[in-house]
Design a protein around this motif. Structure first.
Motif, PDB file in Angstrom:
ATOM      1  N   GLU A   1      20.406 -47.590  28.813  1.00 44.09           N
ATOM      2  CA  GLU A   1      19.495 -48.549  28.179  1.00 44.09           C
ATOM      3  C   GLU A   1      18.391 -47.727  27.522  1.00 44.09           C
ATOM      4  O   GLU A   1      17.796 -46.848  28.156  1.00 44.09           O
ATOM      5  CB  GLU A   1      18.896 -49.500  29.214  1.00 44.09           C
ATOM      6  N   THR A   2      18.136 -47.991  26.248  1.00 43.90           N
ATOM      7  CA  THR A   2      17.236 -47.143  25.473  1.00 43.90           C
ATOM      8  C   THR A   2      16.062 -47.936  24.936  1.00 43.90           C
ATOM      9  O   THR A   2      16.226 -49.032  24.391  1.00 43.90           O
ATOM     10  CB  THR A   2      17.994 -46.485  24.304  1.00 43.90           C
ATOM     11  N   TRP A   3      14.886 -47.352  25.085  1.00 44.68           N
ATOM     12  CA  TRP A   3      13.663 -47.896  24.500  1.00 44.68           C
ATOM     13  C   TRP A   3      13.147 -46.882  23.493  1.00 44.68           C
ATOM     14  O   TRP A   3      12.931 -45.711  23.840  1.00 44.68           O
ATOM     15  CB  TRP A   3      12.619 -48.171  25.583  1.00 44.68           C
ATOM     16  N   ALA A   4      12.981 -47.318  22.232  1.00 40.91           N
ATOM     17  CA  ALA A   4      12.602 -46.410  21.151  1.00 40.91           C
ATOM     18  C   ALA A   4      11.338 -46.899  20.469  1.00 40.91           C
ATOM     19  O   ALA A   4      11.172 -48.093  20.210  1.00 40.91           O
ATOM     20  CB  ALA A   4      13.741 -46.301  20.128  1.00 40.91           C
ATOM     21  N   CYS A   5      10.445 -45.962  20.167  1.00 39.46           N
ATOM     22  CA  CYS A   5       9.189 -46.301  19.479  1.00 39.46           C
ATOM     23  C   CYS A   5       8.764 -45.103  18.644  1.00 39.46           C
ATOM     24  O   CYS A   5       8.777 -43.965  19.126  1.00 39.46           O
ATOM     25  CB  CYS A   5       8.111 -46.658  20.500  1.00 39.46           C
ATOM     26  N   GLY A   6       8.390 -45.356  17.406  1.00 37.61           N
ATOM     27  CA  GLY A   6       7.971 -44.278  16.529  1.00 37.61           C
ATOM     28  C   GLY A   6       7.965 -44.731  15.086  1.00 37.61           C
ATOM     29  O   GLY A   6       7.952 -45.933  14.790  1.00 37.61           O
ATOM     30  N   PRO A   7       8.024 -43.786  14.147  1.00 40.89           N
ATOM     31  CA  PRO A   7       8.000 -44.134  12.721  1.00 40.89           C
ATOM     32  C   PRO A   7       9.196 -44.992  12.322  1.00 40.89           C
ATOM     33  O   PRO A   7      10.264 -44.939  12.950  1.00 40.89           O
ATOM     34  CB  PRO A   7       8.039 -42.762  12.026  1.00 40.89           C
ATOM     35  N   ALA A   8       9.015 -45.747  11.251  1.00 38.02           N
ATOM     36  CA  ALA A   8      10.060 -46.677  10.809  1.00 38.02           C
ATOM     37  C   ALA A   8      11.377 -45.967  10.524  1.00 38.02           C
ATOM     38  O   ALA A   8      12.453 -46.493  10.824  1.00 38.02           O
ATOM     39  CB  ALA A   8       9.585 -47.433   9.570  1.00 38.02           C
ATOM     40  N   GLY A   9      11.332 -44.760   9.949  1.00 39.31           N
ATOM     41  CA  GLY A   9      12.553 -44.035   9.625  1.00 39.31           C
ATOM     42  C   GLY A   9      13.399 -43.737  10.846  1.00 39.31           C
ATOM     43  O   GLY A   9      14.635 -43.887  10.822  1.00 39.31           O
ATOM     44  N   LEU A  10      12.733 -43.324  11.921  1.00 39.93           N
ATOM     45  CA  LEU A  10      13.451 -43.042  13.164  1.00 39.93           C
ATOM     46  C   LEU A  10      14.061 -44.314  13.735  1.00 39.93           C
ATOM     47  O   LEU A  10      15.230 -44.319  14.166  1.00 39.93           O
ATOM     48  CB  LEU A  10      12.492 -42.420  14.185  1.00 39.93           C
ATOM     49  N   LEU A  11      13.318 -45.400  13.736  1.00 41.74           N
ATOM     50  CA  LEU A  11      13.801 -46.643  14.324  1.00 41.74           C
ATOM     51  C   LEU A  11      14.928 -47.253  13.493  1.00 41.74           C
ATOM     52  O   LEU A  11      15.898 -47.786  14.048  1.00 41.74           O
ATOM     53  CB  LEU A  11      12.644 -47.629  14.477  1.00 41.74           C
ATOM     54  N   ASP A  12      14.818 -47.163  12.173  1.00 37.67           N
ATOM     55  CA  ASP A  12      15.897 -47.662  11.322  1.00 37.67           C
ATOM     56  C   ASP A  12      17.180 -46.867  11.572  1.00 37.67           C
ATOM     57  O   ASP A  12      18.281 -47.437  11.650  1.00 37.67           O
ATOM     58  CB  ASP A  12      15.500 -47.552   9.844  1.00 37.67           C
TER      59      ASP A  12
END
Length: 351
Positions: free
Chosen positions: A226-237
């Motif tokens: 299970e992954t939780w991701a937060c950061g710049p839009a490019g990384l999340l996209d």
């Protein structure tokens, strides 16, 4: 006469004495954090984390209802005589014994509130608070294996989780330009030494930008986590695309600090009809930013389209939603979210 009636008469007498102020105005001066007052907090310390980030320690008023790790709080700060609201992730554990909470703020170029909190805020300063909110949190049934994928200040909500979760198998992949830019670096490495965390740092100045396809080598079992991701839009996209292509999109949970821009309009002249001010706006600039830059008092909250604290009537013209590209045209009763809307030609905002 009942005690309730006596208290009511006493309060009316106080109102007569304190006019034009209310008794509560004087109580705010004496005890601003008391129960029943508008929710406030007092800054008790500011601890530098990196050259441009600091942790702000806040004692909330008695109306504070607590938070869940990963949530954020809206903070109202008076900067140069104007009250501005911003949302920041809570980085303190939920069971902190002294009752204080912390937010960790990264100063961004031209960021009025972030620079104020990082570089100018002093202990004793009173700020305004909303209750904690947000769904970027761990479920009650804790997953067996967790991956956190973060970059820059995206580490802040995750740090609240790391300090609070007590999970057994946790991997963090974090990106920052240089080692000294990693917020909480010393504490993260202590967690590694204590066996509480497996950490991979990607330093973009020397390693290049974090490429999610590298997860195959960095975290071979990433798809099982299970992954939780937060950061710049490019990384999340890129993460959304990667998880989708591998058939596990339901295992990815994302927190965006800023909305992703999908389509932009042509911009145009924005009129703020209440104040009589006008400003030229580009098609990619949120109307909230346009108004603040023009000196218009704009309501705001999360600044990413979640809390609806910025809702404002659109009197004339059209705006484009920066997340979806959808055009909204003015008609009676139409409200727009100025933080995620840009001018799609000339428009009139009722502010």
């Amino acid at each position: 006469m009942t005690s309730t009636a006596l208290r009511g008469r006493a309060w009316k007498l106080l109102e007569m004495v304190t006019t034009p102020l209310l008794p509560s105005d004087y109580l705010d001066l004496v005890s601003p954090l008391r129960a029943g007052a508008d929710l406030r907090g007092r800054i008790e310390a500011v601890h530098p984390e990196t050259a441009d980030a600091a942790t702000v320690v806040i004692r909330p008023g008695r109306g504070w209802r607590g938070h869940t790790a990963g949530q954020y709080v809206r903070i109202g700060v008076d900067v140069d005589g104007v009250r501005l609201w911003r949302a920041y992730s809570l980085t303190s554990p939920t069971d902190r014994r002294d009752g204080r909470v912390t937010v960790t703020v990264k100063a961004i170029p031209d960021g009025k509130v972030s620079n104020h909190l990082v570089r100018r805020a002093k202990p004793g300063t009173l700020i305004h608070l909303d209750q904690a909110t947000g769904d970027f949190v761990l479920p009650r049934a804790r997953p067996a294996k967790v991956l956190y994928l973060t970059a820059g200040s995206g580490i802040t909500p995750v740090m609240g989780m790391l300090r609070d979760s007590g999970l057994d198998d946790v991997v963090l992949v974090h990106s920052a330009p240089r080692p000294q830019d990693v917020i909480f670096r010393a504490e993260l490495h202590r967690m590694v030494a204590d066996g509480k965390l497996r950490l991979t740092e990607v330093h973009s100045d020397t390693d290049g930008m974090l490429d999610v396809t590298r997860l195959e080598e960095l975290v071979p079992d990433w798809a099982e986590r299970e992954t939780w991701a937060c950061g710049p839009a490019g990384l999340l996209d890129a993460a959304e695309k990667h998880w989708g292509e591998h058939g596990v999109p339901e295992r990815l949970h994302i927190e965006r600090f800023r909305p992703g821009v999908v389509v932009t309009g042509d911009g145009g002249e924005v009129t703020f009809s209440v104040t009589g001010r006008t400003a030229d706006a580009g098609g990619a600039t949120p109307l909230l930013d346009v108004g603040e830059e023009a000196g218009v008092l704009m309501p705001s909250g999360c600044r990413m389209g979640i809390c609806f604290g910025c809702l404002t009537p659109l009197k004339a013209g059209a705006v484009r939603d920066l997340r979806t590209g959808e055009i909204t045209e003015a008609e009676p009763g139409v409200l727009i979210q100025t933080c995620v809307s840009a001018a799609a030609g000339p428009c009139d905002i009722e502010r």
